[in-house]
Design a protein around this motif. Structure first.
Motif, PDB file in Angstrom:
ATOM      1  N   THR A 144       0.822  -1.215   0.000  1.00  0.00           N
ATOM      2  CA  THR A 144       0.000   0.000   0.000  1.00  0.00           C
ATOM      3  C   THR A 144       0.853   1.260   0.000  1.00  0.00           C
ATOM      4  OG1 THR A 144      -0.124  -0.024   2.422  1.00  0.00           O
ATOM      5  CG2 THR A 144      -1.884  -1.144   1.220  1.00  0.00           C
ATOM      6  N   ALA A 145       2.101   1.143   0.446  1.00  0.00           N
ATOM      7  CA  ALA A 145       2.975   2.316   0.480  1.00  0.00           C
ATOM      8  C   ALA A 145       3.270   2.784  -0.940  1.00  0.00           C
ATOM      9  CB  ALA A 145       4.273   1.982   1.211  1.00  0.00           C
ATOM     10  N   THR A 146       3.430   4.069  -1.101  1.00  0.00           N
ATOM     11  CA  THR A 146       3.666   4.619  -2.432  1.00  0.00           C
ATOM     12  C   THR A 146       5.078   4.349  -2.933  1.00  0.00           C
ATOM     13  OG1 THR A 146       4.239   6.740  -1.401  1.00  0.00           O
ATOM     14  CG2 THR A 146       1.971   6.454  -2.148  1.00  0.00           C
ATOM     15  N   ALA A 147       6.024   4.211  -2.026  1.00  0.00           N
ATOM     16  CA  ALA A 147       7.410   3.943  -2.418  1.00  0.00           C
ATOM     17  C   ALA A 147       7.978   2.853  -1.515  1.00  0.00           C
ATOM     18  CB  ALA A 147       8.253   5.213  -2.312  1.00  0.00           C
TER      19      ALA A 147
END
Length: 242
Positions: free
Chosen positions: A112-115
């Protein structure tokens, strides 16, 4: 991975029985009839896959080598076959851990983290594993993913979630294996003893001068027969990058 799975040594095909659905015990009323629990078992049939490697050396090389040369060759062949079996356990297209777990979509959480992976991603993975497997659960990752993508993750209090001294992640032991795919940054968590294997023929090394007669060479052939399969898909969960 061989040290992590349930390993047997039986010649030929073998059917392994593992626990399936388990129900809690009930309070019993004295003198009343008891209904059998609806527990189930699952069976896993293991066959045999041949693993083999041949090394050819010249007669001249053998005569110039140290006394322990053949022992060194035996150790090298055994190690190479062990690595091939390790790769099979994880990546075989039909029965490998990656293939069997990846097809069970209910056992998967996605980044779910963008990076890169974040704290919530690891929490979601831990939450997905049924609590009944916690006592024996371990993470399985590649070294590259562990140190590039997980080591720097911190919790809400800015504390690292990976302990490099104890080699634990959220308290679960971490097993590092070179054959876990790192290109897709896969992280697995589960009870690895529910992966069952049968080493029906242990690593055997044979020496032959006849096969290399025309070349004045000596062949050393290492062989083993092995098969493995995950008994229960819900015993292992995995985290994949988006």
């Amino acid at each position: 991975m061989l040290s992590e799975i349930t390993l047997m040594q039986v010649a030929g095909n073998i059917k392994f029985i593992a626990e399936g659905t388990r129900n809690a015990a009930q309070i019993h009323t004295e003198n009343s009839a008891t209904t059998p629990a609806a527990d189930t078992t699952v069976s896993v049939t293991l066959g045999g896959n041949e693993f083999m490697k041949v090394i050819r050396i010249s007669k001249a090389a053998e005569t110039m080598s140290i006394n322990a040369f053949e022992n060194w060759l035996v150790d090298m062949l055994s190690g190479d076959i062990a690595r091939a079996i390790d790769n099979f356990i994880i990546n075989d297209a039909s029965n490998g851990v990656v293939a069997m777990v990846s097809t069970a979509t209910t056992n998967k959480v996605t980044q779910t983290a963008t990076a890169g992976y974040g704290y919530a991603d690891i929490c979601n993975l831990v939450a997905l594993l049924p609590a009944g497997y916690d006592a024996e659960a371990k993470f399985l990752v590649s070294k590259k993913v562990l140190y590039n993508d997980i080591k720097g993750i911190v919790d809400t209090n800015k504390r690292p979630i990976f302990d490099p001294v104890e080699k634990t992640l959220f308290g679960y032991p971490v097993v590092v294996d070179d054959y876990v795919p790192s290109d897709h940054k896969q992280v697995f968590l589960g009870k690895w003893t529910d992966v069952v294997g049968n080493l029906s023929q242990p690593v055997t090394v044979d020496r032959s001068e006849e096969s290399g007669f025309l070349n004045n060479s000596i062949d050393f052939r290492g062989t083993a027969i092995f098969d493995s399969k995950l008994a229960k898909n819900d015993a292992i969960v995995w985290l994949a990058n988006a």
